[in-house]
Design a protein around this motif. Structure first.
Motif, PDB file in Angstrom:
ATOM      1  N   SER A 121      29.277  42.709  38.794  1.00  0.00           N
ATOM      2  CA  SER A 121      28.588  43.515  37.795  1.00  0.00           C
ATOM      3  C   SER A 121      27.124  43.101  37.802  1.00  0.00           C
ATOM      4  CB  SER A 121      29.175  43.288  36.400  1.00  0.00           C
ATOM      5  OG  SER A 121      30.545  43.572  36.370  1.00  0.00           O
TER       6      SER A 121
ATOM      7  N   GLU B 143      39.907  37.184  41.282  1.00  0.00           N
ATOM      8  CA  GLU B 143      41.339  37.167  40.986  1.00  0.00           C
ATOM      9  C   GLU B 143      42.054  36.052  41.753  1.00  0.00           C
ATOM     10  OE1 GLU B 143      43.223  40.084  38.822  1.00  0.00           O
ATOM     11  OE2 GLU B 143      41.495  38.943  38.131  1.00  0.00           O
TER      12      GLU B 143
ATOM     13  N   PRO C 154      46.659  49.065  45.864  1.00  0.00           N
ATOM     14  CA  PRO C 154      45.507  48.178  46.013  1.00  0.00           C
ATOM     15  C   PRO C 154      45.581  47.035  44.999  1.00  0.00           C
ATOM     16  CG  PRO C 154      44.813  50.472  45.942  1.00  0.00           C
ATOM     17  CD  PRO C 154      46.247  50.446  45.540  1.00  0.00           C
TER      18      PRO C 154
ATOM     19  N   TYR D 218      39.097  45.270  47.073  1.00  0.00           N
ATOM     20  CA  TYR D 218      40.541  45.319  46.918  1.00  0.00           C
ATOM     21  C   TYR D 218      41.189  45.015  48.264  1.00  0.00           C
ATOM     22  CZ  TYR D 218      40.222  47.923  42.458  1.00  0.00           C
ATOM     23  OH  TYR D 218      39.974  48.317  41.175  1.00  0.00           O
TER      24      TYR D 218
ATOM     25  N   GLN E  97      44.817  45.891  50.302  1.00  0.00           N
ATOM     26  CA  GLN E  97      45.985  46.758  50.234  1.00  0.00           C
ATOM     27  C   GLN E  97      46.881  46.536  51.450  1.00  0.00           C
ATOM     28  OE1 GLN E  97      45.334  51.065  50.275  1.00  0.00           O
ATOM     29  NE2 GLN E  97      47.158  51.367  49.034  1.00  0.00           N
TER      30      GLN E  97
ATOM     31  N   TYR F 102      33.473  46.494  43.844  1.00  0.00           N
ATOM     32  CA  TYR F 102      34.789  45.850  43.857  1.00  0.00           C
ATOM     33  C   TYR F 102      35.284  45.673  45.295  1.00  0.00           C
ATOM     34  CZ  TYR F 102      34.580  48.131  39.272  1.00  0.00           C
ATOM     35  OH  TYR F 102      34.178  48.583  38.032  1.00  0.00           O
TER      36      TYR F 102
ATOM     37  N   LEU G 297      43.256  44.045  43.237  1.00  0.00           N
ATOM     38  CA  LEU G 297      41.878  43.636  43.015  1.00  0.00           C
ATOM     39  C   LEU G 297      41.659  42.209  43.510  1.00  0.00           C
ATOM     40  CD1 LEU G 297      39.133  44.403  41.695  1.00  0.00           C
ATOM     41  CD2 LEU G 297      39.994  43.286  39.615  1.00  0.00           C
TER      42      LEU G 297
ATOM     43  N   SER H 185      31.721  38.761  38.501  1.00  0.00           N
ATOM     44  CA  SER H 185      32.267  38.717  37.140  1.00  0.00           C
ATOM     45  C   SER H 185      33.765  38.465  37.122  1.00  0.00           C
ATOM     46  CB  SER H 185      31.933  40.012  36.389  1.00  0.00           C
ATOM     47  OG  SER H 185      32.477  41.133  37.046  1.00  0.00           O
ATOM     48  N   ILE H 186      34.465  38.835  38.173  1.00  0.00           N
ATOM     49  CA  ILE H 186      35.910  38.588  38.246  1.00  0.00           C
ATOM     50  C   ILE H 186      36.268  38.122  39.656  1.00  0.00           C
ATOM     51  CG2 ILE H 186      38.222  39.608  38.146  1.00  0.00           C
ATOM     52  CD1 ILE H 186      37.260  41.541  36.040  1.00  0.00           C
TER      53      ILE H 186
END
Lengths: 114, 114
Positions: free
Chosen positions: B50, B58, B43, B35, B37, B33, B45, B55-56
């Protein structure tokens, strides 16, 4: 005592006291929660987790309580020590399988006075 | 080895520069991942990988480009950043099986965009 500032709630306690840090979460479908501790200049560090089928879980000097009715999580630290001074975040899991993600709460700055 | 490492620790770059952040873990975790901050904030995302596949995302601006060359490495390529992109960039990793969703965080890269 506890105060909510513009950005980061703060909690100031005396060494040896018990601390209670609160967190409200948003998604009633969340089934897993984590408390993280973040010291200055470091990444978040896992403290304890709890699944939604539990109300309480205890670790070493820490206890997490979960109230699903009001979507509230709390972290209790027993006999707080100066090394406990940090920002504490709750996080809730959203999604499942390999596409889950953690959403972090605002955080609380805990200051332990010697 | 239960550590996530990140390099560099600090990075200062101009708005026309191209730089990369690196993250490494040797815990056999198959999810990684990124992040972001900001100071006194939780934090947030940015990306999830994966099994080395994105997969993600944002809805992160394209000036941030992630890459996962293998299961141990995660990069974040930076190009044409803005001063508001200045923040602590955290990398994390986790297992993708089982009942725990703990993410292990690195210490972060403190990025300043001039």
């Amino acid at each position: 005592g506890e105060s909510v500032g513009l950005h980061l709630p703060t909690l100031s306690v005396q060494e040896g006291d018990n601390s209670i840090i609160n967190c409200a979460y948003s998604n009633s479908a969340s089934d897993y929660f984590i408390w993280y501790k973040q010291e200055s200049g470091k990444g978040p560090q896992f403290i304890i987790d709890i699944r939604s089928n539990m109300d309480k879980r205890q670790g070493q000097r820490v206890t997490v309580l979960l109230n699903k009715t009001v979507k509230h999580l709390s972290l209790q630290i027993a006999a707080t020590q100066p090394g406990d001074s940090a920002v504490y975040f709750c996080a809730e899991k959203a999604g499942g399988g390999s596409n889950y993600k953690l959403t972090f709460g605002k955080g609380t700055l805990l200051t332990v006075n010697p | 080895d239960t550590e996530v490492t990140q390099t560099p620790k600090h990075l200062v770059m101009g708005m026309t520069n191209k730089k990369s952040l690196k993250c490494e873990q040797h815990m056999g975790h198959r999810a990684m991942y990124w992040y972001k901050q900001k100071a006194k904030k939780p934090p947030e995302l940015m990306f999830v990988y994966s099994y080395e596949k994105l997969s993600i995302n944002e809805s992160v601006p394209s000036r941030f480009s992630p890459e996962c060359p293998n299961s141990s490495l995660l990069n974040l390529h930076l190009h044409a950043l803005q001063p508001e992109d200045s923040a602590l960039y955290l990398c994390a990793s986790s297992v993708l099986a089982g009942v725990k969703y703990e993410q292990f965080f690195g210490p972060g890269t403190r990025l300043t965009v001039l």
